[in-house]
Design a protein around this motif. Sequence first.
Motif, PDB file in Angstrom:
ATOM      1  N   THR A 176      13.064  -9.012  13.565  1.00 45.54           N
ATOM      2  CA  THR A 176      11.800  -8.361  13.874  1.00 45.54           C
ATOM      3  C   THR A 176      11.396  -7.576  12.626  1.00 45.54           C
ATOM      4  O   THR A 176      12.068  -6.607  12.257  1.00 45.54           O
ATOM      5  N   PRO A 177      10.315  -7.993  11.946  1.00 50.81           N
ATOM      6  CA  PRO A 177       9.914  -7.298  10.730  1.00 50.81           C
ATOM      7  C   PRO A 177       9.062  -6.067  11.028  1.00 50.81           C
ATOM      8  O   PRO A 177       8.148  -6.113  11.845  1.00 50.81           O
ATOM      9  N   VAL A 178       9.389  -4.973  10.361  1.00 51.52           N
ATOM     10  CA  VAL A 178       8.669  -3.712  10.545  1.00 51.52           C
ATOM     11  C   VAL A 178       8.185  -3.250   9.173  1.00 51.52           C
ATOM     12  O   VAL A 178       8.923  -3.336   8.184  1.00 51.52           O
ATOM     13  N   ILE A 179       6.951  -2.762   9.139  1.00 52.46           N
ATOM     14  CA  ILE A 179       6.370  -2.219   7.914  1.00 52.46           C
ATOM     15  C   ILE A 179       5.532  -0.998   8.272  1.00 52.46           C
ATOM     16  O   ILE A 179       5.343  -0.697   9.447  1.00 52.46           O
ATOM     17  N   SER A 180       5.042  -0.328   7.261  1.00 52.30           N
ATOM     18  CA  SER A 180       4.121   0.794   7.481  1.00 52.30           C
ATOM     19  C   SER A 180       2.825   0.498   6.735  1.00 52.30           C
ATOM     20  O   SER A 180       2.768  -0.421   5.912  1.00 52.30           O
ATOM     21  N   GLU A 181       1.815   1.293   6.999  1.00 49.87           N
ATOM     22  CA  GLU A 181       0.548   1.108   6.295  1.00 49.87           C
ATOM     23  C   GLU A 181       0.709   1.317   4.794  1.00 49.87           C
ATOM     24  O   GLU A 181       0.067   0.645   3.995  1.00 49.87           O
ATOM     25  N   LYS A 182       1.601   2.227   4.407  1.00 50.57           N
ATOM     26  CA  LYS A 182       1.839   2.446   2.975  1.00 50.57           C
ATOM     27  C   LYS A 182       2.422   1.190   2.332  1.00 50.57           C
ATOM     28  O   LYS A 182       2.065   0.841   1.213  1.00 50.57           O
ATOM     29  N   VAL A 183       3.298   0.499   3.033  1.00 47.05           N
ATOM     30  CA  VAL A 183       3.860  -0.748   2.515  1.00 47.05           C
ATOM     31  C   VAL A 183       2.748  -1.773   2.314  1.00 47.05           C
ATOM     32  O   VAL A 183       2.674  -2.424   1.261  1.00 47.05           O
ATOM     33  N   VAL A 184       1.881  -1.913   3.291  1.00 43.99           N
ATOM     34  CA  VAL A 184       0.769  -2.863   3.186  1.00 43.99           C
ATOM     35  C   VAL A 184      -0.093  -2.525   1.966  1.00 43.99           C
ATOM     36  O   VAL A 184      -0.440  -3.407   1.174  1.00 43.99           O
ATOM     37  N   THR A 185      -0.420  -1.247   1.794  1.00 46.11           N
ATOM     38  CA  THR A 185      -1.239  -0.813   0.663  1.00 46.11           C
ATOM     39  C   THR A 185      -0.553  -1.121  -0.667  1.00 46.11           C
ATOM     40  O   THR A 185      -1.189  -1.622  -1.600  1.00 46.11           O
ATOM     41  N   GLU A 186       0.746  -0.860  -0.763  1.00 43.15           N
ATOM     42  CA  GLU A 186       1.494  -1.132  -1.995  1.00 43.15           C
ATOM     43  C   GLU A 186       1.543  -2.627  -2.295  1.00 43.15           C
ATOM     44  O   GLU A 186       1.412  -3.033  -3.455  1.00 43.15           O
TER      45      GLU A 186
END
Length: 141
Positions: free
Chosen positions: A40-50
């Motif tokens: 199950t992959p988890v990310i944050s909005e900061k990861v998406v932005t980077e």
Amino acid sequence: MSTVKKIKVFFDSSVLIAGLASPDGASNMLLILCEMGFITPVISEKVVTEVIRNIEKKLPRCLPYYHKLFKTLPFELADPTPEFIALAQKIINEKDADILSAAMNAEVHYLVSLDKHFIHVDPSALNIKICTPGELLEKIQ
């Protein structure tokens, strides 16, 4: 009959970028395992932005793969919390505290990163394991 335990993994931007840039590496293999439903992959909005910022700047040829990745994989979105940010700032530099905080808040099993700041964190203060993509592949085999 054996059942495979699905693991929850927080992906740092470095792993997503490496996975998009290199189809033969461990980062890409983890993305394939996500697509297959083992992770199950988890990310944050900061990861998406980077990821977006770095791909547009350094790897524009990977932009179509980025769009496909986010349409294909069932990413969960995790947010950092003030409480976890305060704890993370005691463990890692301020720049990466949001990422560590989001992973802690999501209650993941692993935070996977290629960033040396994460790899050198003392795991005794955390309920999650931090490792590189290659190390995670070894652990889940």
